[in-house]
Design a protein around this motif. Sequence first.
Motif, PDB file in Angstrom:
ATOM      1  N   ASP A 162       0.834  -1.207   0.000  1.00  0.00           N
ATOM      2  CA  ASP A 162       0.000   0.000   0.000  1.00  0.00           C
ATOM      3  C   ASP A 162       0.868   1.256   0.000  1.00  0.00           C
ATOM      4  N   GLN A 163       1.960   1.228   0.778  1.00  0.00           N
ATOM      5  CA  GLN A 163       2.863   2.378   0.807  1.00  0.00           C
ATOM      6  C   GLN A 163       3.489   2.622  -0.558  1.00  0.00           C
ATOM      7  N   LEU A 164       3.885   1.538  -1.237  1.00  0.00           N
ATOM      8  CA  LEU A 164       4.452   1.674  -2.582  1.00  0.00           C
ATOM      9  C   LEU A 164       3.411   2.257  -3.530  1.00  0.00           C
ATOM     10  N   GLY A 165       2.156   1.795  -3.404  1.00  0.00           N
ATOM     11  CA  GLY A 165       1.086   2.331  -4.248  1.00  0.00           C
ATOM     12  C   GLY A 165       0.856   3.811  -4.001  1.00  0.00           C
ATOM     13  N   GLU A 166       0.890   4.215  -2.732  1.00  0.00           N
ATOM     14  CA  GLU A 166       0.716   5.625  -2.404  1.00  0.00           C
ATOM     15  C   GLU A 166       1.859   6.472  -2.953  1.00  0.00           C
ATOM     16  N   TRP A 167       3.073   5.920  -2.878  1.00  0.00           N
ATOM     17  CA  TRP A 167       4.225   6.650  -3.427  1.00  0.00           C
ATOM     18  C   TRP A 167       4.076   6.839  -4.941  1.00  0.00           C
ATOM     19  N   LEU A 172      12.559   1.917  -9.356  1.00  0.00           N
ATOM     20  CA  LEU A 172      11.746   3.022  -9.864  1.00  0.00           C
ATOM     21  C   LEU A 172      12.399   4.366  -9.560  1.00  0.00           C
ATOM     22  N   LEU A 173      12.933   4.491  -8.349  1.00  0.00           N
ATOM     23  CA  LEU A 173      13.600   5.739  -7.975  1.00  0.00           C
ATOM     24  C   LEU A 173      14.800   6.015  -8.868  1.00  0.00           C
ATOM     25  N   SER A 174      15.536   4.967  -9.197  1.00  0.00           N
ATOM     26  CA  SER A 174      16.692   5.124 -10.069  1.00  0.00           C
ATOM     27  C   SER A 174      16.268   5.620 -11.443  1.00  0.00           C
ATOM     28  N   ALA A 175      15.182   5.037 -11.972  1.00  0.00           N
ATOM     29  CA  ALA A 175      14.673   5.477 -13.275  1.00  0.00           C
ATOM     30  C   ALA A 175      14.162   6.907 -13.199  1.00  0.00           C
ATOM     31  N   THR A 205      11.513  19.892  -9.473  1.00  0.00           N
ATOM     32  CA  THR A 205      12.203  18.622  -9.716  1.00  0.00           C
ATOM     33  C   THR A 205      12.720  18.019  -8.407  1.00  0.00           C
ATOM     34  N   GLU A 206      13.138  18.860  -7.474  1.00  0.00           N
ATOM     35  CA  GLU A 206      13.548  18.339  -6.169  1.00  0.00           C
ATOM     36  C   GLU A 206      12.370  17.701  -5.453  1.00  0.00           C
ATOM     37  N   LEU A 207      11.190  18.287  -5.603  1.00  0.00           N
ATOM     38  CA  LEU A 207       9.991  17.730  -4.980  1.00  0.00           C
ATOM     39  C   LEU A 207       9.686  16.342  -5.544  1.00  0.00           C
ATOM     40  N   LEU A 208       9.898  16.185  -6.864  1.00  0.00           N
ATOM     41  CA  LEU A 208       9.670  14.885  -7.488  1.00  0.00           C
ATOM     42  C   LEU A 208      10.590  13.814  -6.908  1.00  0.00           C
ATOM     43  N   LEU A 209      11.774  14.235  -6.507  1.00  0.00           N
ATOM     44  CA  LEU A 209      12.781  13.274  -6.076  1.00  0.00           C
ATOM     45  C   LEU A 209      12.817  13.046  -4.571  1.00  0.00           C
ATOM     46  N   HIS A 210      11.997  13.755  -3.846  1.00  0.00           N
ATOM     47  CA  HIS A 210      12.082  13.646  -2.386  1.00  0.00           C
ATOM     48  C   HIS A 210      10.744  13.297  -1.740  1.00  0.00           C
ATOM     49  N   LEU A 211       9.915  12.545  -2.482  1.00  0.00           N
ATOM     50  CA  LEU A 211       8.720  11.997  -1.845  1.00  0.00           C
ATOM     51  C   LEU A 211       9.151  10.908  -0.862  1.00  0.00           C
ATOM     52  N   PRO A 212       8.396  10.679   0.219  1.00  0.00           N
ATOM     53  CA  PRO A 212       8.760   9.639   1.191  1.00  0.00           C
ATOM     54  C   PRO A 212       8.894   8.280   0.509  1.00  0.00           C
ATOM     55  N   VAL A 213       9.933   7.528   0.879  1.00  0.00           N
ATOM     56  CA  VAL A 213      10.178   6.237   0.263  1.00  0.00           C
ATOM     57  C   VAL A 213      10.154   5.143   1.307  1.00  0.00           C
ATOM     58  N   LEU A 214      10.059   3.880   0.832  1.00  0.00           N
ATOM     59  CA  LEU A 214      10.106   2.747   1.737  1.00  0.00           C
ATOM     60  C   LEU A 214      11.509   2.594   2.302  1.00  0.00           C
ATOM     61  N   GLU A 215      11.605   2.057   3.497  1.00  0.00           N
ATOM     62  CA  GLU A 215      12.906   1.851   4.132  1.00  0.00           C
ATOM     63  C   GLU A 215      13.766   0.937   3.261  1.00  0.00           C
ATOM     64  N   GLY A 216      14.978   1.371   2.998  1.00  0.00           N
ATOM     65  CA  GLY A 216      15.898   0.558   2.201  1.00  0.00           C
ATOM     66  C   GLY A 216      15.900   0.908   0.738  1.00  0.00           C
ATOM     67  N   ALA A 217      14.923   1.726   0.282  1.00  0.00           N
ATOM     68  CA  ALA A 217      14.867   2.056  -1.143  1.00  0.00           C
ATOM     69  C   ALA A 217      15.778   3.213  -1.488  1.00  0.00           C
TER      70      ALA A 217
END
Length: 653
Positions: A10-15, A354-357, A632-644
């Motif tokens: 669910d967290q991944l879906g929200e992200w 996904l974050l890398s892409a 663009t910084e906002l796009l890259l700094h959404l909360p992520v899952l631990e370890g991602a």
Amino acid sequence: MGPSFNEQFDQLGEWRKGFANQLAQFRSWLGEHELLDAAVQEHLHRLEAQLLDDKVCVAFVAEFSRGKSELINAIFFAHYGRRIMPASPGRTTMCPTELGYDPALPACMRLLPIETREQTYSLAQWRSRPSTWVQLPLDVNDPEQMAVQISKVAETRTVTVQEARALGFWNDELPQDNPMVNAQGLVEIPRWRHALVNIAHPLLKQGLVILDTPGLNAVGAEPELTVNQIAQAHAVVFLLGADTGVTKSDLAIWQEHLLPSHREGESHLVVLNKIDALWNGIDSTEKVQQQLERQRQLSAQMLKISPQRILPLSAQKGLQAKLERRNDLLQESGLPAFEDALAQGILAHRQAILLSAVTGGVQQMRAQVRRAIQIRRRDLDEQMMELNSLRGKNTTVIDSMRQRIEQEQRSFEASSTRILALRTVHLRLMNQAFQHLGSTSQRKELEQLAQALEHSGLKLGVRKVYAATFERLRELGNQVRAAGTEVQSMLGASFKDLNAEFGFSLLPPEPLQLHDFEKNLAELEESYLQYLGFGNVFKLANPLFGERLIKALGMRLRSIFENAANDLDLWSKGATAQLDAQLKERKRSFARRIEAVDRIQSAASGLMEHIAQIESAEAQLHAIDQMLTDKTELLLHLPVLEGAACAVQPLQD
């Protein structure tokens, strides 16, 4: 204990949803400021498509009666209040079953008859032939109806030995693997070859795909299932019996079908299921734990993996605990620890990809947009210099200024012939590069391997042909890179001339990158080697199996080459998009400069007024540039899952 698999999904879906919303706002902002050129449009489109189409596949693999379906029930379907997948004694999944969600289809289950094995079409090809499948409706609001319908994946039928041989369930050279013959001389085989379940489950709607596979014989008979679906799954869960450990058939599945694509430390987990069989009420808890630890260590030794990748649990007790809301039993079952390991292994890793892409895509977009802003800033600087030079000058000087601008404009328009020639050469070179990645090239390179596999009998020398095939496939990638180098050199030289003669500020393109092309080819080559070894020599002697093997290989190969073609296309558009952007901006600039001179000529106060307008425009550009950075910084700094996040390098300009 971390969040459960369902919670992390669910967290991944929200992200993903949050990023998609931010991306849509970014697109609107770029459109408002006329900063959407072809390359930026393409980057946005691909990022949006990647988010929308992103699937997470979890494959459950084991020999019969290891509790795969029960574990699926416990993790994903406990909220229905009952079993959904068939898991009762004597009722086991007989065909590979794929659970997912396609909004274009109704809630249903589609079953592919086992008789389709007599033909050489791949599973992917059968998917495009819906009339071949038997479709049954599913009522997501009626768990009982769903369970009854889905239980059909356990159906069998009896056939003659001759029919079983034709369908791949009987091998005269391997009698120990053949099914038992009944009193009537018939053998039991699955009724269905493959099942597709389409339901609007919350996790399936977010992109989860669950693959439930049957035992060794069924897995080994479908190269496409083993090498494509299981090998490409984001997580593979291999189940053993806690009381039996690694049996001979378990080891065969592991070595032949899982080990070639095993990814230690990522998302391949081994489960010692049915630990409740050791809860006999006689032995102490400590003694049971010691028994489990010995089994765990022995299994790890036999499978040659870290003991930390082997988790003991009871899927049946975990499901019971969820249905009865008993937290004590749930903890004893070991299910929460497994869900946590699965979530950490697959979801954080998937988000890291996904974050890398996203990082790479946003970085390229930001550079592309900033280049357009710099062009506008340069044009404003030129206008400011011209206007400042007109202070205190008479009408004759202003007329001369207008004539000079018009002369520059005519000279600039003369560049169109050179640009047209450049586009023609660029298109020709790119077409040659794309041909190396096309389906014709792939089929040509697979011809020798297909010929080596199509005849009956032992396939001598097939491994040598196989190795040569992949060498030629790698050479196609080298030819594409060579073509990319030629394009890069041609564009670099042409851009340099255009800059010198016509006042452009074009930058030479970056080298072509075919992301993961060699890595994916190497993984594909390794995963198919299992079928060319001594253990499959008799299976490989069947030309029908060889044809299935080639079709499965071709399907996976096409995906790898399509990804490389996408990289090539995006690189090509990015290399030339700046030319289109500068053409557009320079034309606007000439029009604005002539308009400014005309206004100054017609009104004494026009000069100072227009200088003020230029200063205001420069301030606006500075604000746009800062907003570009912020967005663009906002796009890259959404909360992520631990370890991602730790798997992604910070964005650099």
